[in-house]
Write an enzyme that holds these catalytic residues in place. Structure first.
Site, PDB file in Angstrom:
ATOM      1  CD  GLU A   1      -1.529   4.066   7.923  1.00 10.28           C
ATOM      2  OE1 GLU A   1      -1.291   4.515   9.077  1.00 10.28           O
ATOM      3  OE2 GLU A   1      -1.652   4.785   6.928  1.00 10.28           O
TER       4      GLU A   1
ATOM      5  NE  ARG B   1      -3.483   2.336   2.679  1.00  7.99           N
ATOM      6  CZ  ARG B   1      -3.305   3.297   3.599  1.00  7.99           C
ATOM      7  NH1 ARG B   1      -2.399   3.158   4.550  1.00  7.99           N
ATOM      8  NH2 ARG B   1      -4.034   4.386   3.575  1.00  7.99           N
TER       9      ARG B   1
ATOM     10  CD  GLU C   1      -4.609   7.825   9.691  1.00  7.04           C
ATOM     11  OE1 GLU C   1      -3.950   8.864   9.926  1.00  7.04           O
ATOM     12  OE2 GLU C   1      -4.378   6.751  10.259  1.00  7.04           O
TER      13      GLU C   1
ATOM     14  CE1 TYR D   1       0.138   2.744  13.391  1.00  7.98           C
ATOM     15  CE2 TYR D   1      -1.826   3.884  12.639  1.00  7.98           C
ATOM     16  CZ  TYR D   1      -0.584   3.330  12.376  1.00  7.98           C
ATOM     17  OH  TYR D   1      -0.077   3.360  11.113  1.00  7.98           O
TER      18      TYR D   1
ATOM     19  CG  HIS E   1      -0.980   9.043   3.323  1.00 13.24           C
ATOM     20  ND1 HIS E   1      -1.143   7.692   3.589  1.00 13.24           N
ATOM     21  CD2 HIS E   1      -0.576   9.585   4.495  1.00 13.24           C
ATOM     22  CE1 HIS E   1      -0.820   7.442   4.866  1.00 13.24           C
ATOM     23  NE2 HIS E   1      -0.462   8.580   5.437  1.00 13.24           N
TER      24      HIS E   1
ATOM     25  CG  ASN F   1      -5.048   3.597   8.599  1.00 15.14           C
ATOM     26  OD1 ASN F   1      -5.181   2.619   7.866  1.00 15.14           O
ATOM     27  ND2 ASN F   1      -4.596   4.760   8.164  1.00 15.14           N
TER      28      ASN F   1
HETATM   29  S1  NCW Z   1      -1.856   9.628  12.717  1.00 17.11           S
HETATM   30  C1  NCW Z   1      -0.286   9.279  12.440  1.00 17.11           C
HETATM   31  N1  NCW Z   1       0.024   8.211  11.663  1.00 17.11           N
HETATM   32  C2  NCW Z   1       1.274   7.686  11.494  1.00 17.11           C
HETATM   33  C3  NCW Z   1       1.702   8.133  10.113  1.00 17.11           C
HETATM   34  O1  NCW Z   1       2.999   7.771   9.830  1.00 17.11           O
HETATM   35  C4  NCW Z   1       0.771   7.659   9.007  1.00 17.11           C
HETATM   36  O2  NCW Z   1       1.025   8.326   7.817  1.00 17.11           O
HETATM   37  C5  NCW Z   1      -0.655   7.918   9.409  1.00 17.11           C
HETATM   38  O3  NCW Z   1      -1.549   7.283   8.514  1.00 17.11           O
HETATM   39  C6  NCW Z   1       0.983   6.255  11.590  1.00 17.11           C
HETATM   40  O4  NCW Z   1      -0.419   6.199  11.133  1.00 17.11           O
HETATM   41  C7  NCW Z   1      -0.873   7.489  10.863  1.00 17.11           C
HETATM   42  N2  NCW Z   1       0.653  10.012  12.972  1.00 17.11           N
HETATM   43  C8  NCW Z   1       0.340  11.098  13.801  1.00 17.11           C
HETATM   44  C9  NCW Z   1       1.307  12.181  13.627  1.00 17.11           C
HETATM   45  C10 NCW Z   1       0.800  13.295  14.478  1.00 17.11           C
HETATM   46  C11 NCW Z   1       1.911  14.176  14.896  1.00 17.11           C
HETATM   47  C12 NCW Z   1       1.409  15.226  15.824  1.00 17.11           C
HETATM   48  C13 NCW Z   1       2.579  15.819  16.522  1.00 17.11           C
HETATM   49  C14 NCW Z   1       2.216  16.891  17.451  1.00 17.11           C
HETATM   50  C15 NCW Z   1       3.450  17.534  18.004  1.00 17.11           C
END
Ligand code: NCW
Ligand code: CA
Length: 448
Positions: free
Chosen positions: A352, A78, A167, A294, A122, A292
């Site tokens: 995910e 993906r 997302e 987590y 994305h 997705n």
């Molecule tokens: S919501 C999120 N993720 C990670 C990312 O690598 C992926 O692309 C997304 O689909 C894993 O799954 C989702 N990451 C959240 C990042 C938020 C950062 C906020 C920081 C605040 C200081």
């Protein structure tokens, strides 16, 4: 003795990535800049000033990266397409070199027996479209559908699985409500508009797909199940608000054609009343739901928490990831059964699931031991199986992520990879979790 786990022989096993996070060379070969390029180049926005100008250099190393995926026995991969490589201004002029890159990638995957699952958006919106309002401009539904149509017509003869958006909740909550992700706005009045236009764009792209496409298209949402901290009326109501905001705000318009009524309590005067005709566009039949997953949240009422009036109670008895996320495998089973029971048991892919734990920047020797990530994968893939045993229609599982990569506002400080990335040398080193996952795939789950 319970019989050994055996996933179906046609189950999709893969890993997931996204364009801005792994490709590097964001402006190469005529690509237009994205809002993430601008955001990461704005001081103070990304931890340590990191940008994805190089990141994993996948844009130049894609051939050996595909071979690496094949070496782990995956039958699917993906990834996402950078809108601005295909259309540098977001609309209008097509950049042939951008489309060619993804066509070569698809062809090599297929030659290695790997089915591509392609995400159209994305998070890396073309900056030229942000200059015209981005997700706040209703015209974006048409802009997105035109982009999608160009990609469908080029690749639908080879790509069997399409995703419109990854997302949308994160785009809106991070990008328009709290301002921690691109484009960095913090505005209660913008958030529901951005959300609605994302969903209109989703619907318009699915409509375009039905005109020219012959395979499958779906929507990917992040689901974080909400459990009340107590049975008090206040905590139960806070839990319902949190669930409506994060888990139902996007699924319900897409699948049921309406917004959860709790959103009006959350947004108050900032909630626009959308015409029924819009909901008809949004509610297009889709072929699958991508989930997705987590973590979960235990929720309590908290009048100081803007704008939900709800906050998460940390569960100190459980392991937490580097992101602060609680490890809670049962939440994945619960999520999959919740979708089955509330949305008519649609086909679901876990698009995910993965774990962020500390791994050193340099690796000594041929392998990196990451037992916490192995434990996470073992428990969560088992949780998927448990939901299937109870009737959920699950078709595939994608680990996040193939390698450590640019983790948005966290920059390179957070590592989710099955494969370690040395950002100095760009050397890829398998973690023990990659070997573990390969064994799980080869045994169809028996090695769990
Ligand atoms: S919501 C999120 N993720 C990670 C990312 O690598 C992926 O692309 C997304 O689909 C894993 O799954 C989702 N990451 C959240 C990042 C938020 C950062 C906020 C920081 C605040 C200081
Ligand atoms: Ca750094």
């Amino acid at each position: 003795m319970t019989p050994p786990i055996q996933f179906p022989s046609d189950f999709l096993w893969g890993c997931a990535t996204s364009a801005y996070q792994i490709e590097g060379s964001p402006l190469a070969d005529g690509a237009g800049p994205s809002i993430w390029h601008r955001f990461s180049h704005t001081p103070g926005r990304v931890q340590d000033g990191d940008t994805a100008d190089v990141t994993c250099d996948h844009y130049r190393r894609w051939e050996s990266d595909v071979d690496l995926i094949q070496s782990l026995g995956m039958n699917s991969y993906r990834f996402s397409i950078a809108w601005g490589r295909v259309l540098p201004e977001g609309v209008g002029r097509i950049n042939a070199a951008g489309l060619d890159f993804y066509e070569r990638l698809v062809d090599r995957l297929l030659a290695r027996g790997i089915q591509p699952m392609v995400t159209l958006f994305h998070w890396d919106l073309p900056a030229a479209l942000d200059d015209r309002g981005g997700w706040l401009n209703r015209d974006i539904a048409q802009w997105f559908a035109e982009y999608a149509d160009i990609v469908f017509r080029r690749l639908d003869d080879r790509v069997k699985y399409w995703t419109t958006l990854n997302e949308p909740w994160v785009v809106v909550d991070g990008g328009y409500m709290h301002g921690v992700l691109a484009p960095g706005h913090r505005n209660l009045f913008e958030a529901p508009r951005a959300a609605h236009h994302l969903m209109l764009a989703h619907g318009a792209a699915v409509q375009a797909y039905r005109a020219s496409g012959r395979n499958k298209i779906g929507l990917v949402v992040n689901i974080e199940p909400k459990y009340p901290a107590s049975q008090s009326e206040a905590d139960l109501a806070a839990t319902r608000r949190a669930e409506a905001y994060m888990n139902r705000q996007y699924l319900e318009p897409a699948l049921l054609g309406s917004y959860p009524k709790e959103l009006m309590d959350i947004y108050g005067e900032a909630w626009p009343h959308w015409p029924d005709a819009d909901l008809k566009i949004i509610r297009q039949p889709i072929d699958y739901v991508g989930v997705n997953y987590y973590t979960r949240a235990v929720v309590r009422a908290d009048p100081n928490a803007w704008p939900l009036g709800a906050s998460t109670v940390k569960q100190k008895q459980h392991t937490h990831m580097e992101t602060g996320w609680e490890v809670f495998p049962q939440g994945l089973t619960d999520t999959l059964l919740w979708i089955k029971d509330n949305y008519g048991n649609p086909p679901v892919y876990i698009t995910e699931n993965g774990a962020c734990f500390f791994d050193p920047p340099q690796v000594e020797g041929p392998l990196l031991e990451d037992p916490l990530r192995i434990d996470y994968l073992r428990k969560h893939i088992t949780a998927v199986y448990n939901a299937m045993q109870r009737g959920a229609d699950i078709r595939g599982y994608f680990a996040w992520s193939l390698f450590d990569n640019f983790e948005w506002a966290f920059g390179f400080s957070k590592r989710f990879g099955l494969v370690h990335m040395n950002y100095e040398t760009l050397q890829r080193t398998l973690k023990a979790s990659a070997h573990f996952y390969a064994k799980v795939i080869a045994s169809r789950g028996a090695a769990l």
